[in-house]
Design an enzyme around this catalytic site. Sequence first.
Site, PDB file in Angstrom:
ATOM      1  N   THR A 107      28.629  36.949  44.234  1.00 48.00           N
ATOM      2  CA  THR A 107      27.889  37.722  43.237  1.00 48.00           C
ATOM      3  C   THR A 107      26.947  36.845  42.425  1.00 48.00           C
ATOM      4  O   THR A 107      25.881  37.289  42.007  1.00 48.00           O
ATOM      5  CB  THR A 107      28.879  38.460  42.308  1.00 48.00           C
ATOM      6  OG1 THR A 107      29.686  39.292  43.115  1.00 48.00           O
ATOM      7  CG2 THR A 107      28.170  39.301  41.278  1.00 48.00           C
ATOM      8  N   THR A 183      33.761  34.996  43.718  1.00 47.90           N
ATOM      9  CA  THR A 183      34.980  34.740  42.954  1.00 47.90           C
ATOM     10  C   THR A 183      36.264  35.119  43.700  1.00 47.90           C
ATOM     11  O   THR A 183      37.313  34.551  43.432  1.00 47.90           O
ATOM     12  CB  THR A 183      34.951  35.505  41.616  1.00 47.90           C
ATOM     13  OG1 THR A 183      34.793  36.893  41.890  1.00 47.90           O
ATOM     14  CG2 THR A 183      33.839  35.022  40.729  1.00 47.90           C
ATOM     15  N   ASP A 184      36.145  36.078  44.626  1.00 48.37           N
ATOM     16  CA  ASP A 184      37.378  36.622  45.211  1.00 48.37           C
ATOM     17  C   ASP A 184      38.277  35.555  45.839  1.00 48.37           C
ATOM     18  O   ASP A 184      39.495  35.606  45.715  1.00 48.37           O
ATOM     19  CB  ASP A 184      37.048  37.672  46.280  1.00 48.37           C
ATOM     20  CG  ASP A 184      36.386  38.909  45.683  1.00 48.37           C
ATOM     21  OD1 ASP A 184      36.307  38.991  44.448  1.00 48.37           O
ATOM     22  OD2 ASP A 184      35.955  39.778  46.458  1.00 48.37           O
ATOM     23  N   LYS A 262      42.502  33.953  40.754  1.00 50.98           N
ATOM     24  CA  LYS A 262      41.808  35.146  40.269  1.00 50.98           C
ATOM     25  C   LYS A 262      42.880  36.181  39.953  1.00 50.98           C
ATOM     26  O   LYS A 262      43.672  36.534  40.813  1.00 50.98           O
ATOM     27  CB  LYS A 262      40.842  35.670  41.333  1.00 50.98           C
ATOM     28  CG  LYS A 262      40.029  36.845  40.845  1.00 50.98           C
ATOM     29  CD  LYS A 262      38.876  37.227  41.753  1.00 50.98           C
ATOM     30  CE  LYS A 262      38.112  38.378  41.131  1.00 50.98           C
ATOM     31  NZ  LYS A 262      36.943  38.812  41.878  1.00 50.98           N
TER      32      LYS A 262
HETATM   33  N1  ASP Z   1      33.053  39.982  46.446  1.00 50.57           N
HETATM   34  C1  ASP Z   1      32.431  38.918  45.708  1.00 50.57           C
HETATM   35  C2  ASP Z   1      32.800  37.618  46.357  1.00 50.57           C
HETATM   36  O1  ASP Z   1      33.858  37.106  46.164  1.00 50.57           O
HETATM   37  C3  ASP Z   1      32.821  38.967  44.289  1.00 50.57           C
HETATM   38  C4  ASP Z   1      32.248  37.910  43.404  1.00 50.57           C
HETATM   39  O2  ASP Z   1      31.473  37.048  43.755  1.00 50.57           O
HETATM   40  O3  ASP Z   1      32.611  37.943  42.218  1.00 50.57           O
HETATM   41  O4  ASP Z   1      32.022  37.093  47.070  1.00 50.57           O
END
Ligand code: ASP
Length: 462
Positions: A107, A183-184, A262
């Site tokens: 993201t 983040t995932d 997370k």
């Molecule tokens: N789905 C995204 C990822 O982990 C979420 C994010 O970046 O926060 O790539």
Amino acid sequence: MEAEDLKGYRGPARDLLLRHNARVWGDVVIATDQGDFRGIILPRSETADDQHLVLKLASGYNIGLRVDSVQSITEVGYRKAHYQIPEKVFPPDPSKPNVTLLGTGGTIASRLDYRTGAVIPAFSPGELYGAVPELVDVANLTTKKLYGEFSENIGPQHWMGMARAVAEEIAAGADGIVIGHGTDTMHYTAAALTFMVQDPPVPIIIVGSQRSSDRPSSDAALNLINACRAAGQGDIAEVLVCMFGPTSDQYDLLHRGTRVRKMHSSYRSTFRTIGERPVARISTTDYIHIREHYHRRRPGDHQVKLNAVFDERVTIVYYYPNMKPDIIESLIDNGYKGIIIAGTGLGHVNKPLYPALKRACNSGVHVYMTVQTLWGYVQMFVYDTGRDIMELGVVPADNMLPEVAYVKLGWALGQTHDRAEVRRIMLSPVADEITEREPIDGYLVMQGGLPEMEQYFKSYKR
Ligand code: ASP
């Protein structure tokens, strides 16, 4: 009216626009049953319904208006958005540290695609630099796009690629590394880099954002600025995750790569240190060490120890009541060489699994036990059942988080399959993935017991 002027609108929504001579990107006042709304008509997702118009309000938020509630649309202007942010280049300033920003996707490197309504990887790291001009004051940035993936698609091959790229950049003289990442699965990557690039001479900061940068509540800019500060100016030379501490835009926390997870699917303050306290708190004005004696400081050289290996035949088995042994059997039969169990309580699974676990251990599969509770230690001496499981050959992994144990086992098996040596590697901490004790004030954060939390709770007492 051109096709572009009705982009994505079908059926009644399209008819409504035609009837009122309104178009996509028109700055409009729309009178509805619920009052007037002013905003820009956004293109509609191709997969969306045909009963709504989508309007971007001045506040930056988008709203949907039901076609049958609309009384009139008056266009007062036209403001087509240009989402491409120019890549910016700044002349290097010799008084500033040199930071390399490696982009992998997620993201933080995304914006909303109005065609599909989805968040797509679209910003190159150079565009990010252009989008957050404050970065100029922090460091001389070099940006490189390694991947453009959402992090569910990141795996061992990417971890090894990142480790090699990090080592190369450090050897070439970078004073700090920032990795932009989804983040995932950021915490898996943080663990992998901790094992693959040990004792780094400079900070390696992994950063992401929960909200894409086109949203007013985006955490992308603050996270990025703080990550670049931690990488370029910070003195803690470790693999760290830099993400929001509180839910509001106050400061970021730096979490050690092996103790972070997370913990919330949508909060910006989603990353929490587990089994420890965070390493530091960083804002645009301060940098506070939370665990003073504990940090690896910059040694002042650029020596890197790279050990980028991984055996992919490892897995995590999350135990649940009534799990059947065929789960374990099928792993053995499919050639898995390492199993991390996330067991109940102190590290247990049900009795029907015992024969399958014995077969796994006897056939050379390396099986380690961790706990689903995340906080606390595997303690298999407390109950007979724990002792029985150890006798089968299952090794307790102390307070290693299940995901970290998974990454470490893959990394260990990338080096050797010798049982004793794998065990030695697994149980010798590289960077706090196993700790001697867990702090009470870490566990209590946000759960009562700390003076500031008690104060907060008191304010709600009737
Ligand atoms: N789905 C995204 C990822 O982990 C979420 C994010 O970046 O926060 O790539």
